[in-house]
Design a protein around this motif. Structure first.
Motif, mmCIF file in Angstrom:
data_model
loop_
_atom_site.group_PDB
_atom_site.id
_atom_site.type_symbol
_atom_site.label_atom_id
_atom_site.label_comp_id
_atom_site.label_asym_id
_atom_site.label_seq_id
_atom_site.Cartn_x
_atom_site.Cartn_y
_atom_site.Cartn_z
ATOM 1 N N UNK A 28 -1.123 -141.335 15.907
ATOM 2 C CA UNK A 28 0.230 -141.754 15.491
ATOM 3 C C UNK A 28 1.091 -140.365 15.378
ATOM 4 N N UNK A 29 0.301 -139.295 15.071
ATOM 5 C CA UNK A 29 1.206 -137.995 15.006
ATOM 6 C C UNK A 29 1.511 -137.462 16.376
ATOM 7 N N UNK A 30 0.710 -137.455 17.255
ATOM 8 C CA UNK A 30 0.510 -136.614 18.253
ATOM 9 C C UNK A 30 0.260 -137.377 19.696
ATOM 10 N N UNK A 31 0.457 -138.602 19.574
ATOM 11 C CA UNK A 31 0.225 -139.294 20.841
ATOM 12 C C UNK A 31 -0.847 -139.131 21.566
ATOM 13 N N UNK A 32 -1.245 -140.634 22.361
ATOM 14 C CA UNK A 32 -2.509 -140.692 23.129
ATOM 15 C C UNK A 32 -2.375 -139.906 24.524
ATOM 16 N N UNK A 33 -3.031 -140.554 25.371
ATOM 17 C CA UNK A 33 -3.325 -140.160 26.587
ATOM 18 C C UNK A 33 -1.910 -140.238 27.438
ATOM 19 N N UNK A 34 -1.812 -139.165 28.345
ATOM 20 C CA UNK A 34 -0.402 -139.247 29.082
ATOM 21 C C UNK A 34 -1.035 -139.083 30.614
ATOM 22 N N UNK A 35 -0.364 -139.785 31.445
ATOM 23 C CA UNK A 35 -0.728 -140.030 32.607
ATOM 24 C C UNK A 35 -0.042 -139.166 33.651
ATOM 25 N N UNK A 36 -0.436 -138.401 34.507
ATOM 26 C CA UNK A 36 0.161 -137.587 35.806
ATOM 27 C C UNK A 36 -0.917 -136.884 36.426
ATOM 28 N N UNK A 37 -0.613 -135.922 37.122
ATOM 29 C CA UNK A 37 -1.380 -135.370 38.109
ATOM 30 C C UNK A 37 -2.318 -134.292 37.512
ATOM 31 N N UNK A 38 -2.937 -134.679 36.346
ATOM 32 C CA UNK A 38 -3.841 -133.842 35.583
ATOM 33 C C UNK A 38 -4.896 -134.688 34.969
ATOM 34 N N UNK A 39 -5.923 -134.126 34.522
ATOM 35 C CA UNK A 39 -6.971 -134.837 33.775
ATOM 36 C C UNK A 39 -6.352 -135.123 32.410
ATOM 37 N N UNK A 40 -6.281 -136.337 31.916
ATOM 38 C CA UNK A 40 -5.416 -136.821 30.679
ATOM 39 C C UNK A 40 -6.384 -136.295 29.409
ATOM 40 N N UNK A 41 -7.804 -136.292 29.726
ATOM 41 C CA UNK A 41 -8.414 -136.011 28.458
ATOM 42 C C UNK A 41 -8.196 -134.549 28.218
ATOM 43 N N UNK A 42 -8.417 -133.636 29.336
ATOM 44 C CA UNK A 42 -8.021 -132.137 28.703
ATOM 45 C C UNK A 42 -6.608 -131.835 28.324
ATOM 46 N N UNK A 43 -5.829 -132.650 28.962
ATOM 47 C CA UNK A 43 -4.333 -132.573 28.615
ATOM 48 C C UNK A 43 -4.214 -132.785 27.300
ATOM 49 N N UNK A 44 -4.885 -134.015 26.810
ATOM 50 C CA UNK A 44 -4.777 -134.414 25.417
ATOM 51 C C UNK A 44 -5.415 -133.457 24.246
ATOM 52 N N UNK A 45 -6.276 -132.901 24.479
ATOM 53 C CA UNK A 45 -7.066 -131.817 23.805
ATOM 54 C C UNK A 45 -6.069 -130.717 23.488
ATOM 55 N N UNK A 46 -5.834 -130.183 24.831
ATOM 56 C CA UNK A 46 -4.571 -129.046 24.863
ATOM 57 C C UNK A 46 -3.601 -129.014 23.851
ATOM 58 N N UNK A 47 -3.058 -130.364 24.035
ATOM 59 C CA UNK A 47 -1.768 -130.640 23.294
ATOM 60 C C UNK A 47 -2.084 -130.727 21.716
ATOM 61 N N UNK A 48 -3.047 -131.473 21.345
ATOM 62 C CA UNK A 48 -3.546 -131.566 19.966
ATOM 63 C C UNK A 48 -3.768 -130.324 19.366
ATOM 64 N N UNK A 49 -4.464 -129.244 20.127
ATOM 65 C CA UNK A 49 -4.933 -128.066 19.771
ATOM 66 C C UNK A 49 -3.597 -127.116 19.404
#
Length: 339
Positions: A172-193
């Protein structure tokens, strides 16, 4: 069931041959207070039928049938439908060991500061045929606390996506997976960190991480090496801006073509290179686009410059860390591994 403590979210696409084993592994957990939100992403095989059959047998299984939109859409749909306090990710071709949910939930219960937890994983592929993947699993299994996860985030994905459990409030605070030309799971982890989410792992193997030839990470360009470096560079540049006392200047360990190609992505974010450093005498003393190539012995000491290690050869990361530590440099303060 109403208001379960844990929601397991599982995107499913053409996985009729594996999803039953995945669901069986969940129904064999040592805790019972959970639901499984399994989103069928418009499968063209018998996946939906398997999900319906399991739902008839156990009302903790909640199938959601959706039009085909890809793994990001399916994963987000599952997380949006989750009702538990703790949300778990799992893939339909993996297997959770019996104590997975119990151990990970206990970590969250015991430390309210943790926003996400993972676990050590068991490699389910052929170690001989898939040696690179197996070595990656071995590496990620060494990263157990927040500091280790945080300081190694730019090497590779430090917490395998199918192993994670997180508080629904993080979503709820930081959002879920984002779609794009990148691995969505890695992007979520980097964003949350980047946003300060604290992470850790259960010090136990709690997931069998299988490696079938159809795995998306093996077949889709958004998961290839170049895609990983594009997204990690974006977040690394912002990390350097906040944490490098010598910003925008860095020192690059590795003067080979591949190392330079990956490091050069930082230049697009205004990062400047003081020098490249290498062990190869054929490179030392030359200049590359005006930047000198120096001997590794000339790497700046503690407090005199910030180093980024772009050498990806197996064993080199440990060798470079030992060399820098021996000079009194500190991980995170004076250097980071990024390959």
């Amino acid at each position: 069931m109403s208001n379960p403590k844990i929601s397991v979210t599982m995107p499913c696409y053409n996985c009729e041959d594996t999803v039953g084993r995945a669901l069986d592994s969940l129904l064999d957990q040592t805790v019972e207070d959970f639901e499984v939100v399994a989103v069928d992403d418009g499968s063209t095989d018998g996946t939906a039928g398997v999900l319906r059959d399991y739902a008839r047998r156990d009302d903790r299984i909640r199938p959601v049938l959706a039009d085909h939109g890809g793994v990001v859409a399916a994963a987000n749909t599952a997380m949006e439908a989750a009702t538990g306090e703790y949300v778990v990710r799992m893939d339909a071709d993996d297997e959770s060991l019996p104590e997975r949910l119990e151990h990970q939930a206990a970590l969250m219960d015991d430390d309210s500061a943790l926003g996400l937890v993972g676990c050590r994983v068991r490699f389910g592929g052929c170690r001989k045929r898939c040696a690179g993947y197996a070595h990656y699993v071995d590496w990620t299994n060494t990263l157990l606390d927040h500091e280790a996860i945080s300081l190694n985030r730019f090497v590779e994905f430090p917490v395998p996506n199918p192993s994670i459990m997180f508080r629904r409030s993080m979503l709820e605070e930081h959002g879920g997976y984002r779609d794009g030309d990148f691995p969505e799971d890695y992007e979520l982890l980097l964003r949350w960190l980047e946003r300060g989410v604290r992470m850790a792992k259960a010090d136990a193997e709690l997931l069998v991480w299988n490696d079938p030839p159809t795995r998306l990470s093996r077949n889709h360009p958004k998961y290839d090496v170049d895609a990983f470096y594009r997204i990690k560079t974006r977040y690394l540049a912002r990390w350097l801006e906040r944490n490098n006392p010598h910003h925008p200047v860095v020192h690059i360990l590795g003067a080979g073509r591949t190392s330079r190609k990956r490091a050069d992505l930082l230049k697009g974010y205004g990062v400047e290179f003081a020098a490249y450093y290498d062990l190869d005498p054929r490179k030392i003393g030359h200049r590359v686009h005006g930047i000198p190539v120096l001997s590794r012995d000339e790497v700046p000491g503690p407090g005199r410059g910030f180093c980024l290690s772009y050498v990806a050869t197996r064993g080199a990361r440990r060798d470079i860390a030992d060399f820098l530590d021996g000079r009194g440099c500190a991980l995170g303060r004076d250097y980071l591994p990024v390959a």
